[in-house]
Design a protein around this motif. Structure first.
Motif, short mmCIF file in Angstrom:
data_model
loop_
_atom_site.label_atom_id
_atom_site.label_comp_id
_atom_site.label_asym_id
_atom_site.label_seq_id
_atom_site.Cartn_x
_atom_site.Cartn_y
_atom_site.Cartn_z
N ILE A 26 21.78 -47.20 65.19
CA ILE A 26 22.22 -47.36 66.57
C ILE A 26 21.34 -48.42 67.21
O ILE A 26 20.20 -48.62 66.81
CB ILE A 26 22.11 -46.01 67.33
N GLN A 49 21.57 -48.44 73.13
CA GLN A 49 22.41 -47.26 73.02
C GLN A 49 21.56 -46.02 72.75
O GLN A 49 21.87 -44.91 73.23
CB GLN A 49 23.44 -47.46 71.91
N TYR A 50 20.48 -46.18 71.98
CA TYR A 50 19.58 -45.07 71.71
C TYR A 50 18.99 -44.53 73.01
O TYR A 50 18.96 -43.32 73.24
CB TYR A 50 18.46 -45.52 70.76
N LYS A 92 20.22 -44.87 76.02
CA LYS A 92 21.30 -44.29 76.81
C LYS A 92 21.66 -42.89 76.32
O LYS A 92 21.89 -41.97 77.12
CB LYS A 92 22.52 -45.19 76.75
N ASN A 93 21.69 -42.72 75.01
CA ASN A 93 22.12 -41.44 74.44
C ASN A 93 21.07 -40.34 74.51
O ASN A 93 21.41 -39.17 74.68
CB ASN A 93 22.54 -41.63 72.98
N TYR A 94 19.77 -40.72 74.34
CA TYR A 94 18.76 -39.71 74.10
C TYR A 94 17.67 -39.59 75.17
O TYR A 94 16.85 -38.69 75.09
CB TYR A 94 18.07 -39.96 72.75
N SER A 136 17.78 -36.30 76.76
CA SER A 136 18.08 -35.19 75.86
C SER A 136 16.79 -34.64 75.26
O SER A 136 15.85 -35.40 74.99
CB SER A 136 19.00 -35.66 74.71
#
Length: 301
Positions: A287, A291-292, A294-296, A299
């Motif tokens: 990735i 994007q990493y 944005k995604n994590y 989280s």
């Protein structure tokens, strides 16, 4: 006389294994002086320092931590091992009674390095032999496996015997390696582990100003080939692979825990090429860095 243990096992085929883990109250000698041909001994110092001399000589050789010796006395002369007062000392002696060992392995011995072949087949002890070296990381790991093995009695004896054969084989390979010039030796010695670990710490502490592998080699006192081998042995990757791991671990932390821009993160991990950084990041995480984040970022990890 002191405290500690001396444990020994005799195996078939003329092999023996003795481990000394002792602290003596006074300077102390153990004298092996029985009037007969004495075993060929491989002695390894794991902690502390011992002295060794042949019974018919006065010269004492000091064997320090991570050093080892291979010794064969002449005729019926024995050996003397000296321990210093108040010093915790751990050594291992692997012993080969050559007349028994030769009778079981004679065909295989013939194909060996000529000097070792002569040493193993000298059942009447016509020649004295002394070799001193720094034992390899692999040999050190064999001793740790023996020490950590939890089973007792038969299983312990069986396991230890197998490891003793491995150690003898590794020692013969190391002996051949020691005949080469220092810069051409390939086996990693146990004492060199600290230099490899120092190199790894240098990478971690100053990744932003990382120079090159040759610079690290000079700083820790190892040639580049030995440095590469050390990283393979300790970290299962090349020096460059380790450097990239440090960079990517740092980048991951910065992406998740700071507001730094991608360009700033590239600079913090010691790179100047944003495209290259994105490539190695994607190779590891499948990735892109953006994007990493944005995604994590929000989280739980």
């Amino acid at each position: 006389m002191g405290k500690g243990t001396i444990k020994g096992i005799n195996f078939e085929n003329g092999l023996g294994f003795i481990r000394y883990s002792c602290t003596f109250k006074t300077d102390f000698e153990i004298q092996f002086i029985k009037s007969e041909v004495h075993p060929l001994r491989f002695i390894y110092a794991h902690q502390g320092t011992i002295g060794h001399r042949f019974a018919n000589e006065t010269t004492i050789h000091q064997i320090h931590k991570f050093q080892n010796i291979i010794v064969a006395s002449e005729q019926n002369n024995g050996h003397v091992i000296r321990f210093s007062a108040g010093k915790s000392t751990i050594i291992t002696s692997i012993e080969i009674r050559r007349s028994e060992f030769k009778s079981k392995t004679e065909c295989e011995i013939e194909s060996m390095n000529s000097e070792f072949r002569d040493l193993l087949t000298d059942v009447e002890a016509r020649k004295q032999f002394y070799y001193e070296g720094l034992y390899s990381l692999h040999i050190s790991e064999m001793f740790k496996e023996i020490e950590n093995f939890q089973e007792q009695d038969f299983l312990n004896k069986l396991f230890t015997e197998g490891k003793v054969y491995e150690i003898i084989a590794l020692q013969m390979l190391q002996y051949q390696d020691d005949l080469k010039d220092v810069g051409n030796r390939s086996l990693l010695r146990r004492y060199e582990v600290e230099q490899i670990e120092k190199a790894a710490e240098m990478v971690k502490q100053d990744i932003i100003n990382f120079h090159n592998i040759d610079h690290i080699s000079r700083e820790v006192g190892l040639n580049a080939n030995k440095l590469q081998q050390g990283f393979q042995d300790l970290y299962s990757q090349t020096v460059n692979g380790y450097i990239n791991k440090v960079r990517l671990d740092l980048a991951q932390n910065l992406l998740l825990n700071t507001d730094l821009s991608l360009a700033e993160i590239v600079d913090r991990v010691g790179l100047i090429n944003k495209s290259y950084f994105s490539k190695i990041f994607r190779d590891k995480y499948a990735i892109s860095p953006s994007q990493y984040r944005k995604n994590y970022r929000n989280s739980p990890q």
